[in-house]
Every structure is written in C-alpha cells, then in structure tokens.
Design an enzyme around this catalytic site. Structure first.
Site, PDB file in Angstrom:
ATOM      1  N   CYS A  35      -7.397  56.796  18.241  1.00 13.36           N
ATOM      2  CA  CYS A  35      -8.160  57.378  17.124  1.00 13.36           C
ATOM      3  C   CYS A  35      -7.680  56.836  15.786  1.00 13.36           C
ATOM      4  CB  CYS A  35      -8.063  58.897  17.136  1.00 13.36           C
ATOM      5  SG  CYS A  35      -6.375  59.500  16.979  1.00 13.36           S
ATOM      6  N   ASP A  37      -5.048  57.804  14.169  1.00 12.41           N
ATOM      7  CA  ASP A  37      -4.375  58.820  13.361  1.00 12.41           C
ATOM      8  C   ASP A  37      -2.861  58.598  13.356  1.00 12.41           C
ATOM      9  OD1 ASP A  37      -6.811  59.819  12.893  1.00 12.41           O
ATOM     10  OD2 ASP A  37      -6.676  61.484  14.292  1.00 12.41           O
ATOM     11  N   CYS A  61      -7.057  63.873  12.136  1.00 14.05           N
ATOM     12  CA  CYS A  61      -8.098  64.882  12.308  1.00 14.05           C
ATOM     13  C   CYS A  61      -7.553  66.267  11.984  1.00 14.05           C
ATOM     14  CB  CYS A  61      -8.588  64.845  13.751  1.00 14.05           C
ATOM     15  SG  CYS A  61      -7.364  65.470  14.896  1.00 14.05           S
ATOM     16  N   CYS A 105      -3.879  65.617  20.111  1.00 11.68           N
ATOM     17  CA  CYS A 105      -3.509  65.667  18.688  1.00 11.68           C
ATOM     18  C   CYS A 105      -2.192  66.428  18.518  1.00 11.68           C
ATOM     19  CB  CYS A 105      -4.610  66.337  17.873  1.00 11.68           C
ATOM     20  SG  CYS A 105      -6.263  65.748  18.294  1.00 11.68           S
TER      21      CYS A 105
HETATM   22 FE1  FES Z   1      -6.526  61.536  16.548  1.00 10.29          FE
HETATM   23 FE2  FES Z   1      -6.705  64.156  16.634  1.00 10.29          FE
HETATM   24  S1  FES Z   1      -8.284  62.731  16.986  1.00 10.29           S
HETATM   25  S2  FES Z   1      -4.944  62.968  16.401  1.00 10.29           S
END
Ligand code: FES
Length: 145
Positions: A35, A37, A61, A105
């Site tokens: 993702c 992140d 997110c 996450c």
């Molecule tokens: Fe990447 Fe939540 S979607 S940490």
C-alpha cells in the site's frame, strides 16, 4: 454495524503522540510495499529502561494512524520489555477491532515498535536474542490486499 469502531474513529480523528522526538533513544521505521504506507516510531527511554516518551509519524491509511496512536498509548510509561510483547492483536483489541482487510495496518505498529527497541538495544550495546526481532516486514505474510 459500522465498519470502524468508535475507538478507531476517535484515534484516527485525534491521534495521540503524533510527532518527532529529537535525539530519540530508539527509532523504528517500517513500510508496507503493497500500500506504500510508512510508519515511524520514536522512543525516549530512561536509565531504568522505561519508555518515558513515544511519538509517531504515519503516512498511511486511517487504520494505520489509529493503530499507531493506540500502540503508542499502550507502551507509554511501560518497560521496554513490555513494549516488546505488544502484538498487533492487542492493538486491534484495544481499538475494539478492525475490519479483516485492515488488520495488516496494525501489524505496522507492532513492527515499528520492535524496530525502535532494536535500534535502542543496538545503540546502547545491550545484548538481546536476535530471535525476538522478526526479519524486516514481509508483506507476503500479512497483506492479502
Ligand atoms: Fe497500508 Fe493500512 S492500507 S497500512
């Protein structure tokens, strides 16, 4: 039932412990290549190995932000040894749950804290069993999508 619990919404809207600690005793950064992140945890640890202060920066997110906020609250004031025991499951439970596809996450929070503790151990030449630290985040394991 709402997708996100009140607690998740609360910690997402009003995250605790956001920021940076200059000259932190331990810093841990993990990223999720799927993702994109990123989460970074800063620890201030005293001579008795108590976490006096903890801050985080999360580019991610809402669930990642809520997880970091809750995780930092859970380890603040705790001995380093307790912080190492924090699991993503405990973080998720403290948030009253996350949707299944958002569990990964909360894994970021657990891993970022472990990495920050490892950094602290390494910087201070404190011996530890390498087995307590998992290899760098392996997304294949926890991110089904
Ligand atoms: Fe990447 Fe939540 S979607 S940490």
């Amino acid at each position: 039932m709402a997708l996100y619990s009140e607690k998740v919404m609360d910690h997402f809207r009003n995250p605790r412990n956001v920021g940076v600690i200059e000259n932190a005793d331990g810093v841990g950064e993990v990223g999720n290549p799927v993702c994109g992140d990123i989460m970074k945890i800063y620890l201030k640890i005293n001579a008795d190995q108590i976490i006096e202060e903890v801050k985080f920066e999360t580019f991610g997110c809402g669930s990642a932000i809520a997880s970091s906020s809750m995780a930092t609250e859970l380890i603040k004031g705790q001995p380093v040894s307790e912080a190492l025991k924090l699991t993503n499951k405990a973080v998720t439970e403290a948030l009253d749950g996350l949707p299944a596809h958002k569990i990964h996450c909360s894994v970021l929070a657990e891993e970022a804290i472990k990495k920050a503790v490892k950094d602290y151990y390494d910087k201070n030449n404190i011996e530890y069993d390498p087995a307590i630290f998992p290899d760098d985040h392996d997304c294949e394991h926890c991110c089904g999508g």
